[in-house]
Design an enzyme around this catalytic site. Sequence first.
Site, mmCIF file in Angstrom:
data_model
loop_
_atom_site.group_PDB
_atom_site.id
_atom_site.type_symbol
_atom_site.label_atom_id
_atom_site.label_comp_id
_atom_site.label_asym_id
_atom_site.label_seq_id
_atom_site.Cartn_x
_atom_site.Cartn_y
_atom_site.Cartn_z
ATOM 1 N N SER A 132 0.819 -1.217 0.000
ATOM 2 C CA SER A 132 0.000 0.000 0.000
ATOM 3 C C SER A 132 0.852 1.266 0.000
ATOM 4 O O SER A 132 0.402 2.333 -0.412
ATOM 5 C CB SER A 132 -0.940 -0.001 1.213
ATOM 6 O OG SER A 132 -0.253 -0.356 2.383
ATOM 7 N N TYR B 201 14.004 -4.947 15.704
ATOM 8 C CA TYR B 201 14.007 -4.853 14.228
ATOM 9 C C TYR B 201 15.239 -5.553 13.644
ATOM 10 O O TYR B 201 15.134 -6.326 12.684
ATOM 11 C CB TYR B 201 13.986 -3.371 13.854
ATOM 12 C CG TYR B 201 13.903 -3.078 12.380
ATOM 13 C CD1 TYR B 201 12.693 -3.162 11.691
ATOM 14 C CD2 TYR B 201 15.030 -2.681 11.661
ATOM 15 C CE1 TYR B 201 12.615 -2.864 10.340
ATOM 16 C CE2 TYR B 201 14.966 -2.381 10.314
ATOM 17 C CZ TYR B 201 13.752 -2.474 9.654
ATOM 18 O OH TYR B 201 13.685 -2.188 8.314
ATOM 19 N N LYS C 94 15.370 -8.791 11.134
ATOM 20 C CA LYS C 94 15.977 -8.706 9.802
ATOM 21 C C LYS C 94 17.158 -9.664 9.662
ATOM 22 O O LYS C 94 17.408 -10.206 8.581
ATOM 23 C CB LYS C 94 16.398 -7.260 9.513
ATOM 24 C CG LYS C 94 15.216 -6.288 9.404
ATOM 25 C CD LYS C 94 14.280 -6.676 8.272
ATOM 26 C CE LYS C 94 13.149 -5.697 8.085
ATOM 27 N NZ LYS C 94 12.240 -6.097 6.986
ATOM 28 N N ILE D 227 16.251 4.300 2.950
ATOM 29 C CA ILE D 227 15.361 4.572 1.811
ATOM 30 C C ILE D 227 14.295 5.558 2.266
ATOM 31 O O ILE D 227 13.712 5.405 3.354
ATOM 32 C CB ILE D 227 14.709 3.265 1.297
ATOM 33 C CG1 ILE D 227 15.760 2.165 1.051
ATOM 34 C CG2 ILE D 227 13.876 3.520 0.041
ATOM 35 C CD1 ILE D 227 16.810 2.465 0.018
HETATM 36 P P1 NAP Z 1 6.344 1.627 5.092
HETATM 37 O O1 NAP Z 1 6.327 2.792 4.181
HETATM 38 O O2 NAP Z 1 6.075 1.837 6.542
HETATM 39 O O3 NAP Z 1 5.351 0.504 4.513
HETATM 40 C C1 NAP Z 1 5.172 -0.706 5.195
HETATM 41 C C2 NAP Z 1 4.190 -1.574 4.442
HETATM 42 O O4 NAP Z 1 4.031 -2.805 5.178
HETATM 43 C C3 NAP Z 1 2.813 -0.941 4.312
HETATM 44 O O5 NAP Z 1 2.321 -1.179 3.025
HETATM 45 C C4 NAP Z 1 1.979 -1.692 5.357
HETATM 46 O O6 NAP Z 1 0.633 -1.849 4.976
HETATM 47 C C5 NAP Z 1 2.640 -3.055 5.319
HETATM 48 N N1 NAP Z 1 2.361 -3.837 6.519
HETATM 49 C C6 NAP Z 1 2.683 -3.539 7.802
HETATM 50 N N2 NAP Z 1 2.252 -4.507 8.628
HETATM 51 C C7 NAP Z 1 1.646 -5.445 7.843
HETATM 52 C C8 NAP Z 1 1.017 -6.687 8.097
HETATM 53 N N3 NAP Z 1 0.923 -7.195 9.345
HETATM 54 N N4 NAP Z 1 0.529 -7.394 7.048
HETATM 55 C C9 NAP Z 1 0.611 -6.919 5.798
HETATM 56 N N5 NAP Z 1 1.202 -5.750 5.492
HETATM 57 C C10 NAP Z 1 1.710 -5.017 6.512
HETATM 58 O O7 NAP Z 1 7.769 0.891 5.038
HETATM 59 P P2 NAP Z 1 8.887 0.816 3.890
HETATM 60 O O8 NAP Z 1 9.940 1.797 4.225
HETATM 61 O O9 NAP Z 1 8.274 0.823 2.534
HETATM 62 O O10 NAP Z 1 9.489 -0.631 4.219
HETATM 63 C C11 NAP Z 1 9.167 -1.788 3.447
HETATM 64 C C12 NAP Z 1 10.110 -2.920 3.848
HETATM 65 O O11 NAP Z 1 11.464 -2.498 3.627
HETATM 66 C C13 NAP Z 1 10.031 -3.289 5.338
HETATM 67 O O12 NAP Z 1 10.198 -4.670 5.490
HETATM 68 C C14 NAP Z 1 11.195 -2.546 5.938
HETATM 69 O O13 NAP Z 1 11.646 -3.143 7.131
HETATM 70 C C15 NAP Z 1 12.211 -2.652 4.815
HETATM 71 N N6 NAP Z 1 13.278 -1.655 4.871
HETATM 72 C C16 NAP Z 1 13.004 -0.319 4.769
HETATM 73 C C17 NAP Z 1 14.048 0.591 4.805
HETATM 74 C C18 NAP Z 1 13.832 2.068 4.689
HETATM 75 O O14 NAP Z 1 14.836 2.807 4.831
HETATM 76 N N7 NAP Z 1 12.639 2.556 4.424
HETATM 77 C C19 NAP Z 1 15.360 0.134 4.972
HETATM 78 C C20 NAP Z 1 15.596 -1.216 5.087
HETATM 79 C C21 NAP Z 1 14.543 -2.112 5.015
HETATM 80 P P3 NAP Z 1 -0.589 -1.015 5.638
HETATM 81 O O15 NAP Z 1 -0.151 0.416 5.748
HETATM 82 O O16 NAP Z 1 -1.708 -1.228 4.677
HETATM 83 O O17 NAP Z 1 -0.837 -1.642 6.975
#
Ligand code: NAP
Length: 248
Positions: free
Chosen positions: A15, A156, A160, A189
């Site tokens: 989303s 976290y 990971k 990111i």
């Molecule tokens: P984000 O913007 O907070 O988005 C998180 C997504 O996960 C949302 O679409 C949310 O959906 C969904 N979600 C959360 N809980 C859920 C559940 N129980 N079941 C199904 N969907 C769920 O985060 P992001 O930055 O895009 O991160 C995406 C992935 O990349 C994560 O695994 C994060 O740990 C990883 N990551 C991010 C970064 C960074 O710098 N941003 C760095 C390293 C790794 P709803 O809103 O609909 O609940």
Amino acid sequence: MKLVENKVALVTGASRGIGRAIALRLAQEGANVAFTYLSSVEKGEALASELEQYGIKAKGYRSDASDFQAADQLVTDVVADFGKLDILINNAGVTRDGLLMRMSEENWDTVININLKSVFNLTKAATKIMMRAKTGSIINITSVVGIRGNAGQANYAASKAGIIGFTKSVALELGSRNIRSNAVAPGFIETEMTDAIDGKATEDWKQSIPMKRGGQPEEVADACVFLASDLSRYITGQVLQVDGGMLT
Ligand code: NAP
């Protein structure tokens, strides 16, 4: 020929942020895309029609990735709707940051269940289908924090790091079935997840990155498309860092 033409992909947590960018990029490259969301219902519902503009089939499912039964049902529904499942991208994730001294049991359990148990749930369900088809690519979104650790993110980082061990184990177990399992480790990111970090900390992070900037969700999505496609057909058990050189 597009990179993942006619393949069926399932992306969890699409989303917003990185998951949304992955779903869009897969659609651009010709995949039919099933995706999930949980709390962002409007955004999730709007994504399907955006994806369909690329001339592919798309469908969103409201499903909690941390729920074992729901994950199994989701995969059953996706296969019923799309006919097969070639690519699984375990992206759903959350943070509940705090120093260990102040970290509650609830914040530990939430992060482990949504980030790590979800990967087990979805992979277990998807590999039943992939084993019969003798093909599959699983991509798990880990983090540089899972490699290096991070003060204030013990829950976290553990989730990971667990994903990395899981990814490599699945690669070893299922390589002979032509199922590949790789992880992508994003650095910093720019998404809603990192918006939550205060401005000064963000600037410090950026200065410590050799490329001197945060990454964009699309840059993580490009790495996922590579690992989803046949361009990476002899690559399994790897962790691909998409971090502007942060850990180098
Ligand atoms: P984000 O913007 O907070 O988005 C998180 C997504 O996960 C949302 O679409 C949310 O959906 C969904 N979600 C959360 N809980 C859920 C559940 N129980 N079941 C199904 N969907 C769920 O985060 P992001 O930055 O895009 O991160 C995406 C992935 O990349 C994560 O695994 C994060 O740990 C990883 N990551 C991010 C970064 C960074 O710098 N941003 C760095 C390293 C790794 P709803 O809103 O609909 O609940």
